[in-house]
Design an enzyme around this catalytic site. Sequence first.
Site, short mmCIF file in Angstrom:
data_model
loop_
_atom_site.label_atom_id
_atom_site.label_comp_id
_atom_site.label_asym_id
_atom_site.label_seq_id
_atom_site.Cartn_x
_atom_site.Cartn_y
_atom_site.Cartn_z
N ASN A 189 0.86 -1.19 0.00
CA ASN A 189 0.00 0.00 0.00
C ASN A 189 0.89 1.24 0.00
OD1 ASN A 189 0.57 0.76 2.86
ND2 ASN A 189 -0.35 -1.24 3.20
N ASP A 195 -3.96 -6.37 4.84
CA ASP A 195 -4.97 -7.28 5.38
C ASP A 195 -4.90 -8.66 4.73
OD1 ASP A 195 -6.20 -5.55 7.25
OD2 ASP A 195 -7.17 -4.48 5.60
N LYS A 208 9.91 -16.20 -10.69
CA LYS A 208 9.12 -15.12 -11.30
C LYS A 208 8.03 -15.72 -12.19
CE LYS A 208 9.38 -11.18 -14.32
NZ LYS A 208 10.07 -10.64 -15.47
N PHE A 237 -4.63 3.20 14.53
CA PHE A 237 -4.91 4.19 13.48
C PHE A 237 -6.06 3.67 12.64
CE2 PHE A 237 -1.67 7.57 13.23
CZ PHE A 237 -0.97 7.24 14.38
N LYS A 245 -13.86 -0.05 15.14
CA LYS A 245 -12.51 -0.59 15.34
C LYS A 245 -12.06 -0.40 16.79
CE LYS A 245 -11.18 0.49 10.61
NZ LYS A 245 -10.42 1.36 9.72
N LYS A 277 -11.26 -3.72 18.79
CA LYS A 277 -9.86 -4.00 19.09
C LYS A 277 -9.47 -3.54 20.50
CE LYS A 277 -8.78 -3.70 14.16
NZ LYS A 277 -7.78 -3.62 13.11
N1 CTP Z 1 -4.08 -3.49 11.95
C1 CTP Z 1 -3.44 -4.56 12.49
N2 CTP Z 1 -3.35 -5.72 11.78
C2 CTP Z 1 -3.95 -5.84 10.57
C3 CTP Z 1 -4.62 -4.75 10.02
C4 CTP Z 1 -4.68 -3.58 10.73
O1 CTP Z 1 -2.91 -4.47 13.59
N3 CTP Z 1 -3.83 -6.99 9.93
C5 CTP Z 1 -4.15 -2.24 12.72
C6 CTP Z 1 -3.57 -1.03 11.99
O2 CTP Z 1 -2.20 -0.87 12.26
C7 CTP Z 1 -4.38 0.11 12.58
C8 CTP Z 1 -5.72 -0.53 12.90
O3 CTP Z 1 -5.49 -1.93 12.95
O4 CTP Z 1 -3.84 0.61 13.79
C9 CTP Z 1 -6.79 -0.24 11.90
O5 CTP Z 1 -6.35 -0.52 10.59
P1 CTP Z 1 -7.22 -0.16 9.30
O6 CTP Z 1 -6.47 -0.63 8.09
O7 CTP Z 1 -7.70 1.23 9.36
O8 CTP Z 1 -8.51 -1.03 9.50
P2 CTP Z 1 -8.76 -2.55 9.48
O9 CTP Z 1 -8.96 -2.99 10.91
O10 CTP Z 1 -7.71 -3.28 8.72
O11 CTP Z 1 -10.15 -2.61 8.75
P3 CTP Z 1 -10.52 -2.10 7.26
O12 CTP Z 1 -9.29 -2.33 6.40
O13 CTP Z 1 -11.66 -2.92 6.88
O14 CTP Z 1 -10.87 -0.64 7.39
#
Ligand code: CTP
Length: 400
Positions: free
Chosen positions: A209, A278, A288, A322, A336, A340
């Site tokens: 990303n 994710d 490759k 975040f 969230k 969490k």
């Molecule tokens: N996070 C995490 N582990 C993951 C994904 C996210 O610990 N596999 C943490 C990120 O570092 C952040 C928080 O969870 O502090 C929220 O991440 P975000 O990407 O905004 O949301 P998600 O929980 O992944 O949900 P979505 O992508 O559906 O918005």
Amino acid sequence: MFSEKKILIGIAGGIAAYKAAELVRQFKKNSAKVRVMMTQAALNFITPLTLGTLSENPVLLDLFSQEENQSTVHIDWARWPDVIILCPATLNVVGKIASGIADDAVTTTILASTAPVIFCPAMNKEMYANKIYQANQEKLISNGYHFVAPGKGELACGEEGWGRLAELEDILSEAKRVLFGDQALKGKKVLITAGPTREPIDPVRFISNRSSGKMGFALAEAAVMRGADVTLVSGPGCLKPFPGIRFISVQTATEMANQVAGCLPEADVLVMAAAVSDYRPKVSSARKIKKDDVGFAIEIERNDDILLKASENKGSRIHVGFSVETENEIENSLCKLRKKDLDLIVVNNPLEDGSGFEWDTNKVCLIDKAERVERYPLLSKSELADRILDKMIGLLKTEQ
Ligand code: CTP
């Protein structure tokens, strides 16, 4: 950065003395007032004319010169600075100061001053490793003096090893920490994640990303400035961690999860600023993948949620998350926060101007455990890091 701060640079007689000229320039560029004092040995390596010109001030060489026409010049110079930086610090001068020997302008001024002193050692590797030098350095550190450790590499004598003057950037960072830092987080272990993760498809391709890591690095720097013991686990990027941070570099979400799990039992605070991927490809090809005319599909599977997992054994640890959202920011971020078990969530929308991944600024709102929403104006990431830490310090106090 150093607006109006008074920096006294002492130069001892070592080949790295020539680098002190650039250090003076860097401080001047950052709006500091600079004076320079030199040992007699330093005159063999660089001229007072150079340093006087760059600092725009007379250079102190001698405590008993007729021109100065006063016998307490060392006291005047000792009272002037906000910080003294000895660059380079040689084995000889470190040894003299550690033993209380004041026999020239530099050693006398340093020993007469109550300003913080930063030593920047540079010498041959065996001199640096010498037990007498190390004991002197330890003695000075235990008396409140600061040191910027030398780097490893090719030395002026042609040998390789530890003893190269630290990077000037690191010396400036240490000066910043000494001048502007506080101890609000002293004794606290803060674990921060930053950057993106990379999930390999094959040896040359990955899913990732746009995270630059700037927010997490700014938080880590701000936490060190407040005296915390900081571990920064970061995905790939090109940022350099602030000196004093324990830095762990990772690639994938699984590596990040493992490193976080290892550090977590010790941590008082976890800040998940990383943009953790994710998903990951179910299979990563060892070779490759060649193109064909049909195209190809990647089967992907979920990565563990690091924050969610960490919440299982949270105890009194403070968790900061975040939330990146492009719509329904507050509603989705509240979900969230609850799911969490977070103490604080920092919400931002990367579609807003000046906000998000690659910018140096961010516009966020903070939501705390009591679900109070606080909106912030557009701030630099370092200002924002300070605001987040202010909140964190408040949370740590209520936990105590
Ligand atoms: N996070 C995490 N582990 C993951 C994904 C996210 O610990 N596999 C943490 C990120 O570092 C952040 C928080 O969870 O502090 C929220 O991440 P975000 O990407 O905004 O949301 P998600 O929980 O992944 O949900 P979505 O992508 O559906 O918005």
